[in-house]
Design an enzyme around this catalytic site. Structure first.
Site, PDB file in Angstrom:
ATOM      1  N   ARG A   1     -26.030  10.269  11.338  1.00 15.71           N
ATOM      2  CA  ARG A   1     -24.581  10.063  11.212  1.00 15.71           C
ATOM      3  C   ARG A   1     -24.287   9.066  10.100  1.00 15.71           C
ATOM      4  O   ARG A   1     -24.863   7.991  10.056  1.00 15.71           O
ATOM      5  CB  ARG A   1     -24.022   9.516  12.530  1.00 15.71           C
ATOM      6  CG  ARG A   1     -24.534  10.245  13.746  1.00 15.71           C
ATOM      7  CD  ARG A   1     -24.232   9.512  15.048  1.00 15.71           C
ATOM      8  NE  ARG A   1     -22.823   9.454  15.357  1.00 15.71           N
ATOM      9  CZ  ARG A   1     -22.329   8.762  16.385  1.00 15.71           C
ATOM     10  NH1 ARG A   1     -23.136   8.051  17.166  1.00 15.71           N
ATOM     11  NH2 ARG A   1     -21.039   8.764  16.609  1.00 15.71           N
TER      12      ARG A   1
ATOM     13  N   GLY B   1     -14.333  12.860   3.166  1.00 20.18           N
ATOM     14  CA  GLY B   1     -15.142  13.279   2.021  1.00 20.18           C
ATOM     15  C   GLY B   1     -16.578  12.834   2.146  1.00 20.18           C
ATOM     16  O   GLY B   1     -17.448  13.279   1.416  1.00 20.18           O
TER      17      GLY B   1
ATOM     18  N   MET C   1     -20.250  12.532   4.102  1.00 17.89           N
ATOM     19  CA  MET C   1     -20.991  13.529   4.841  1.00 17.89           C
ATOM     20  C   MET C   1     -20.726  13.427   6.332  1.00 17.89           C
ATOM     21  O   MET C   1     -20.592  12.348   6.867  1.00 17.89           O
ATOM     22  CB  MET C   1     -22.478  13.389   4.596  1.00 17.89           C
ATOM     23  CG  MET C   1     -23.175  14.676   4.943  1.00 17.89           C
ATOM     24  SD  MET C   1     -24.929  14.479   5.118  1.00 17.89           S
ATOM     25  CE  MET C   1     -25.030  13.949   6.798  1.00 17.89           C
TER      26      MET C   1
ATOM     27  N   HIS D   1       3.052  14.245  -8.108  1.00 15.98           N
ATOM     28  CA  HIS D   1       4.321  13.928  -8.777  1.00 15.98           C
ATOM     29  C   HIS D   1       5.445  13.769  -7.757  1.00 15.98           C
ATOM     30  O   HIS D   1       6.182  12.786  -7.754  1.00 15.98           O
ATOM     31  CB  HIS D   1       4.651  15.033  -9.788  1.00 15.98           C
ATOM     32  CG  HIS D   1       5.953  14.827 -10.494  1.00 15.98           C
ATOM     33  ND1 HIS D   1       7.133  15.399 -10.072  1.00 15.98           N
ATOM     34  CD2 HIS D   1       6.259  14.086 -11.580  1.00 15.98           C
ATOM     35  CE1 HIS D   1       8.098  15.030 -10.876  1.00 15.98           C
ATOM     36  NE2 HIS D   1       7.601  14.237 -11.812  1.00 15.98           N
TER      37      HIS D   1
ATOM     38  N   ARG E   1      23.985 -13.818 -11.387  1.00 14.89           N
ATOM     39  CA  ARG E   1      23.411 -13.560 -12.702  1.00 14.89           C
ATOM     40  C   ARG E   1      24.510 -13.181 -13.686  1.00 14.89           C
ATOM     41  O   ARG E   1      25.314 -12.274 -13.421  1.00 14.89           O
ATOM     42  CB  ARG E   1      22.396 -12.419 -12.623  1.00 14.89           C
ATOM     43  CG  ARG E   1      21.773 -12.128 -13.979  1.00 14.89           C
ATOM     44  CD  ARG E   1      20.704 -11.079 -13.900  1.00 14.89           C
ATOM     45  NE  ARG E   1      21.261  -9.760 -13.653  1.00 14.89           N
ATOM     46  CZ  ARG E   1      20.518  -8.676 -13.448  1.00 14.89           C
ATOM     47  NH1 ARG E   1      19.202  -8.781 -13.422  1.00 14.89           N
ATOM     48  NH2 ARG E   1      21.066  -7.511 -13.241  1.00 14.89           N
TER      49      ARG E   1
ATOM     50  N   SER F   1      14.030 -17.780 -11.465  1.00 13.97           N
ATOM     51  CA  SER F   1      13.924 -16.641 -10.572  1.00 13.97           C
ATOM     52  C   SER F   1      13.164 -15.554 -11.323  1.00 13.97           C
ATOM     53  O   SER F   1      13.571 -15.138 -12.401  1.00 13.97           O
ATOM     54  CB  SER F   1      15.314 -16.155 -10.162  1.00 13.97           C
ATOM     55  OG  SER F   1      15.180 -15.000  -9.364  1.00 13.97           O
TER      56      SER F   1
ATOM     57  N   GLY G   1      12.173 -12.189 -12.436  1.00 16.88           N
ATOM     58  CA  GLY G   1      12.675 -10.816 -12.442  1.00 16.88           C
ATOM     59  C   GLY G   1      11.484  -9.909 -12.663  1.00 16.88           C
ATOM     60  O   GLY G   1      11.149  -9.539 -13.775  1.00 16.88           O
TER      61      GLY G   1
ATOM     62  N   ASN H   1      10.831  -6.856 -12.042  1.00 18.37           N
ATOM     63  CA  ASN H   1      10.956  -5.489 -12.564  1.00 18.37           C
ATOM     64  C   ASN H   1      10.804  -5.497 -14.084  1.00 18.37           C
ATOM     65  O   ASN H   1      10.000  -4.765 -14.651  1.00 18.37           O
ATOM     66  CB  ASN H   1      12.317  -4.881 -12.222  1.00 18.37           C
ATOM     67  CG  ASN H   1      12.503  -4.707 -10.730  1.00 18.37           C
ATOM     68  OD1 ASN H   1      11.551  -4.820  -9.971  1.00 18.37           O
ATOM     69  ND2 ASN H   1      13.727  -4.455 -10.319  1.00 18.37           N
ATOM     70  N   ASP H   2      11.614  -6.356 -14.737  1.00 18.66           N
ATOM     71  CA  ASP H   2      11.512  -6.437 -16.187  1.00 18.66           C
ATOM     72  C   ASP H   2      10.177  -7.024 -16.615  1.00 18.66           C
ATOM     73  O   ASP H   2       9.585  -6.595 -17.608  1.00 18.66           O
ATOM     74  CB  ASP H   2      12.652  -7.286 -16.758  1.00 18.66           C
ATOM     75  CG  ASP H   2      13.786  -6.401 -17.256  1.00 18.66           C
ATOM     76  OD1 ASP H   2      13.506  -5.519 -18.081  1.00 18.66           O
ATOM     77  OD2 ASP H   2      14.938  -6.590 -16.819  1.00 18.66           O
TER      78      ASP H   2
HETATM   79  P1  ADP Z   1     -17.438  11.179  12.950  1.00 20.53           P
HETATM   80  O1  ADP Z   1     -17.620   9.996  12.089  1.00 20.53           O
HETATM   81  O2  ADP Z   1     -16.895  12.371  12.248  1.00 20.53           O
HETATM   82  O3  ADP Z   1     -16.725  10.851  14.215  1.00 20.53           O
HETATM   83  P2  ADP Z   1     -19.890  11.115  14.454  1.00 20.53           P
HETATM   84  O4  ADP Z   1     -21.086  10.581  13.796  1.00 20.53           O
HETATM   85  O5  ADP Z   1     -19.181  10.211  15.377  1.00 20.53           O
HETATM   86  O6  ADP Z   1     -18.920  11.674  13.336  1.00 20.53           O
HETATM   87  O7  ADP Z   1     -20.311  12.408  15.214  1.00 20.53           O
HETATM   88  C1  ADP Z   1     -19.370  13.314  15.716  1.00 20.53           C
HETATM   89  C2  ADP Z   1     -19.699  13.686  17.136  1.00 20.53           C
HETATM   90  O8  ADP Z   1     -21.010  14.155  17.238  1.00 20.53           O
HETATM   91  C3  ADP Z   1     -19.636  12.535  18.098  1.00 20.53           C
HETATM   92  O9  ADP Z   1     -18.353  12.298  18.549  1.00 20.53           O
HETATM   93  C4  ADP Z   1     -20.491  13.041  19.230  1.00 20.53           C
HETATM   94  O10 ADP Z   1     -19.733  13.852  20.084  1.00 20.53           O
HETATM   95  C5  ADP Z   1     -21.523  13.868  18.522  1.00 20.53           C
HETATM   96  N1  ADP Z   1     -22.753  13.112  18.420  1.00 20.53           N
HETATM   97  C6  ADP Z   1     -23.160  12.295  17.438  1.00 20.53           C
HETATM   98  N2  ADP Z   1     -24.369  11.761  17.722  1.00 20.53           N
HETATM   99  C7  ADP Z   1     -24.722  12.262  18.928  1.00 20.53           C
HETATM  100  C8  ADP Z   1     -25.846  12.081  19.774  1.00 20.53           C
HETATM  101  N3  ADP Z   1     -26.836  11.285  19.431  1.00 20.53           N
HETATM  102  N4  ADP Z   1     -25.852  12.740  20.928  1.00 20.53           N
HETATM  103  C9  ADP Z   1     -24.840  13.559  21.272  1.00 20.53           C
HETATM  104  N5  ADP Z   1     -23.768  13.779  20.534  1.00 20.53           N
HETATM  105  C10 ADP Z   1     -23.700  13.129  19.362  1.00 20.53           C
HETATM  106 MG    MG Z   2     -17.172   9.890  15.614  1.00 20.89          MG
HETATM  107 MG    MG Z   3      16.114  -7.890 -15.788  1.00 24.30          MG
END
Ligand code: ADP
Ligand code: MG
Ligand code: MG
Length: 902
Positions: free
Chosen positions: A98, A107, A109, A459, A637, A786, A788, A790-791
């Site tokens: 984890r 983003g 893993m 935007h 002002r 004071s 300012g 913004n300016d």
């Molecule tokens: P996130 O950061 O997305 O929450 P986690 O690392 O907490 O990811 O893992 C997501 C889920 O995976 C956890 O909520 C849990 O349910 C399951 N999980 C993670 N590690 C274990 C483990 N060792 N045993 C059982 N379930 C696990």
């Molecule tokens: Mg979790």
């Molecule tokens: Mg001004």
């Protein structure tokens, strides 16, 4: 890094070796797993590989020396503790891998579960689970799926597609209906998908699985999405992530197993109680993934009373320990509860206030800490009107809450149509795939903006926030068809003219008009709800926190107000004076004509006449404001903008004159006006004849204003009232400018004030960089400064706000050149440095020099903290922002003055 050269540097920590304060080293998840382990809670054993190991890996592209051995040693210890070996064919130890950085980050893993399973150990796992083949093959297919997707970048849809095929062949939607044979078949299908995309077989070596997964977590730190997110959130790029290796426990062992998430209080309202979801016979992310319907956590009491009771007592214990709302992830394996994660939980703005109040009542935190636990952004959110959603309204789409507020109106798809309908008095919502600078007029005309693409820095989002306009961006369920003037969402078609409602705080989109209800918090500030006695937990909590903030803050809070009505409102919100009263608004309407005469005057006599006519009008304006403020300081002002702003636009005037000439009409007057406009036309008005420059060029203009201010103050005082005027000269860059204005003003003031006892201060804005850099000289002629801002920001960066926000700020934000617009929050390093220099050098030259700020930054939370740290006397902001500034000034005081009870 020294760490790399040192073989015995510690890269791996057993859960029993860490604690919650080691987030930098162990990441949030690892630090809290360690904390729970040391509290004696049931956490599956495991260890954490440090962020330093990740940093070393990313710096050199290989695991640092010693890491492999340390992992090996910790794995051996884990194996002997569990009495199993990783991936043992007869009785395998399985682990999860984890990620877990200091800050949780999209983003990064995701998790890989069931590491250690292969074609042999899956059989051993089944045997150990009492010949539970279904469970074993379910676990194995999950491993290939998660490992494939997150470690080897196999497209996740392919696995999901294969799963769907097996389900539909069985005629079911429920994964629980799949038996061992189905899942065994699925494992084969998954392996083929894996091989097709990676060009190799799914790795059968348990230790190789583990090492590859760890390495993938390290590398995910630099995944594109993670990099972008860090830039925008200003998270340093070199922190790295930790990796947690945790013994697997199984929620998918049968109906007496399961997995769930919970909050120790309601994160929506802050109400006490148990909030969470539980899913029997499931693993990992199934709960949040919505694969099957979860049951409310309360159901667990019926399903497994002893686990439920234990969970409740653990939750109480965690709250007391962390002294805050916690969220948790847990798994039950055949009636045995395991804790898999905890952290201080996210909550809504309302819940933040309510919970802070409750925790004080419970004696878990003190009032300073309660103040520290809430913030101005949350308070600002609570001051917007909200949709009243008690019945029948269901969101058809959810995008990003890009700019808060609640707006309903007719759908339009073009800027032109928005302008047209708005001119007819209609409320409109401008709907676009994404906006661009050409949409600016439509955005101004609309009540709200809805886009189907783009995030918080698109935007649409940036411009809407700048305008204080409600905006939902990136509602990707909406399919916008501009040429056909319609969009489709959730199978429905919405045509131009149909009404929709958008919530810029939650990002939700509703069809039809949702009724809006006023904010109770605003009602409280306006005095219509009694904060101490009202039967509303939120209002009581806000009252309590605000009272404490007012008691602690060093910064005074004033308001920017140009009329008596604004001033009165701001006073109810707690303003302690006016920090900026702009006078240019007082030259509009029917007075415009007088200004025109003033500008066009050829002879001294004509000019004096116009000034004489303006004097009593100005005097009356100031009298009203002084009365309203009743002795609180009022900074007026002197006129600031370029004069041509009071004249008609050049092109339009030129056309009118040409047309009239064509018709042979008498156009002498218009021609004179046109000539004047031509004469005054500037290429860069923001850097042209304005502010003090104007006062030095047009004789009598500043003198008239000074006289009006002094006379108004005297009139109020003679009538038994109090008045405390401060005259502020704009755009000063050199002390000589101020000295010239001052000499003239002092003469007038002395003459007008006589023995009335009125005191008038004279000071200047610091808004030109040169003024900041020569503040020591300028302070000789100023009783107050004071800022300012913004300016100062415009001139410090060299860009004009009106042009840049629409033109390129979105790009700068996207690239992370700034994390937030420097007009929204002060740029501490650059513009802030000018403020600091001016404050220090000004005070050195004139001890007791009054220092304030009157730019929009005066109501921005982060900027308020900065102004506190610079030692200003007050901030001034728009009336609506006054409570936010009071709160943040209080927070700044308790944070820097160090009375945190921790
Ligand atoms: P996130 O950061 O997305 O929450 P986690 O690392 O907490 O990811 O893992 C997501 C889920 O995976 C956890 O909520 C849990 O349910 C399951 N999980 C993670 N590690 C274990 C483990 N060792 N045993 C059982 N379930 C696990
Ligand atoms: Mg979790
Ligand atoms: Mg001004």
């Amino acid at each position: 890094m020294a760490a790399q050269e040192n073989d015995d540097h510690k890269y791996v920590y057993d859960f029993s070796e860490g604690n919650k304060d080691l987030k930098d080293l162990l990441g949030g998840k690892g630090a809290n797993l360690a904390e729970m382990t040391n509290l004696g809670l049931p956490v599956p054993p495991g260890f954490t590989i440090t962020t330093e190991a990740c940093q070393a890996y990313l710096a050199t592209g290989r695991e640092p020396d010693g890491l492999a051995e340390q992992i090996e040693a910790h794995l051996r210890a884990l194996e002997s503790e569990m009495g199993k070996r990783l991936g043992d064919p007869r009785d395998p130890l399985l682990v999860s891998v984890r990620s877990g950085a200091k800050f949780s980050m999209p983003g990064m893993m995701e998790t890989v579960l069931n590491v250690g399973l292969n074609d042999q150990s899956v059989v051993g796992l089944a045997a150990q689970a009492g010949q539970n083949d279904r469970f074993a093959w379910d676990s194995y297919r999950r491993l290939i799926q998660m490992f494939g997707k997150t470690v080897c970048e196999v497209p996740g849809e392919e696995f999901e597609h294969a799963l769907d095929e097996v389900k539909s062949a069985k005629g079911t939607h429920n994964d629980l209906d799949l038996d061992a044979d189905d899942l065994r078949g699925l494992v084969d299908a998954y392996k083929k998908i894996f091989a097709k995309h990676t060009g190799r077989e799914f790795p059968q070596q348990p230790r190789e699985q583990l090492d590859l997964a760890i390495r993938a977590v390290f590398e995910s730190w630099n995944a594109e999405r993670a990099v972008l997110y860090r830039r925008q959130e200003r998270i340093p790029a070199d922190l790295g992530t930790a990796v947690n290796v945790v013994t697997m426990v199984f929620g998918n062992l049968g109906p007496d197993s399961g997995t769930g998430v919970a909050f120790t209080r309601d994160p929506g309202s802050g109400a006490q109680g148990i909030y969470g979801d539980y899913l029997a016979n499931a693993q990992g992310e199934d709960v949040v993934a919505g694969i099957r319907n979860t049951v409310p956590l309360q159901e667990l009491e019926r399903l497994d009373k002893s686990s439920y009771d234990e969970l409740l007592s653990i939750m109480a214990r965690l709250e007391e320990h962390y002294r805050d709302l916690c969220d948790i992830e847990f798994t039950i394996e055949r009636g045995k509860l395991w804790m898999l994660q905890t952290r201080v939980g996210k909550r809504t703005a309302a819940a933040a206030f309510v919970i802070a109040g409750q925790l004080v009542d419970e004696g878990l935190i003190d009032e300073d800490e309660a103040l520290h636990r809430v913030n101005g952004a949350q308070l600002a959110q609570l001051m917007f009107p909200r949709f009243q959603l008690d019945h029948e309204f269901e969101a058809v789409a959810t995008g990003i809450g890009a700019s808060p507020g609640a707006a309903s109106g007719k759908v339009v798809f073009t800027s032109a149509r928005a302008v047209e309908l708005a001119a007819e008095g209609e409320s409109v919502i401008l709907v676009r795939r994404e906006t661009n600078p050409d949409d600016l007029n439509g955005m101004i005309a609309a009540k709200g903006i809805l886009t189907s693409r783009g995030g918080k820095t698109s935007h649409a989002a940036v411009v809407a926030r700048g305008m204080g306009k409600t905006c939902v961006s990136g509602a990707d369920a909406i399919d916008v068809n501009v040429p056909a003037k319609r969009f489709t969402v959730a199978g429905r078609t919405v045509n131009e003219g149909d009404v929709v409602s958008i919530d810029g705080t939650t990002g939700k989109v509703y069809l039809g008009e949702v009724p809006v209800m006023p904010s109770e918090v605003v009602q409280y500030f306006e005095g219509s709800l009694d904060g101490e006695h009202v039967d509303n937990p939120l209002v009581r909590a806000v009252h309590r926190v605000m009272t404490h903030a007012d008691g602690k803050r060093r910064l005074a809070v004033r308001t920017n107000a140009d009329t008596g009505a604004d001033a009165a409102r701001a006073r109810r919100f707690g303003a302690e004076g006016i920090g900026l009263c702009r006078t240019e608004h007082m030259f509009l309407g029917e007075r415009r004509e007088l200004v025109e005469r003033l500008i066009l005057a050829r002879a001294e006599g004509e000019r004096d006449e116009a000034l004489a006519a303006l004097l009593p009008l100005q005097r009356a304006d100031f009298e009203e404001i002084f009365r309203e403020m009743d002795g609180l300081p009022v900074t007026v002002r002197l006129i600031d903008p370029p004069l041509h702003e009071f004249l008609p636009p050049l092109e339009q005037l030129a056309v009118n004159v040409a047309v009239a000439q064509e018709r042979g009409e008498d156009v002498a007057k218009e021609e004179a006006l046109l000539a004047a406009v031509r004469r005054m036309h500037e290429e860069n008005p923001m850097l042209g004849l304005r502010g003090v420059r104007l006062g030095l060029v047009i004789p009598g203009l500043f003198a008239m204003q000074v006289r009006a201010i002094a006379e108004a103050a005297v009139a109020v005082v003679r009538g038994g009232g109090k008045a405390c005027p401060e005259i502020m000269v704009p755009l000063v860059g050199a002390v000589q400018e101020l000295e010239t204005v001052r000499a003239e003003a002092e003469k007038i003031i002395t003459e007008v004030v006589g023995d009335s006892g009125v005191e008038v201060l004279i000071g200047t804005m610091i808004e030109v960089p040169r003024a900041a850099l020569t503040a020591g000289q300028i302070a000789e002629a100023a009783e107050f400064f004071s800022f300012g801002t913004n300016d100062l920001t415009q001139m410090g960066w060299g860009f004009s706000r009106d042009d840049v926000e629409g033109a390129f700020f979105w790009r700068y934000l996207e690239l992370g050149i700034f994390g937030i617009s420097p007009f929204e929050s002060i740029d501490r390093d650059g513009v802030g440095r000018l403020v600091r220099i001016a404050a220090e050098e000004g005070r050195a030259a004139r001890p007791g020099l009054k220092l304030g700020v009157c730019g929009e930054h005066g109501g921005d939370p982060d900027s308020v903290h900065f102004f506190h740290s610079v030692g200003l006397d007050y901030v001034s902001c728009s009336p609506f922002r006054v409570p936010v500034a009071r709160l943040e000034a209080g927070r700044a005081a308790v944070e820097t003055d160090g009375s945190d009870s921790r």
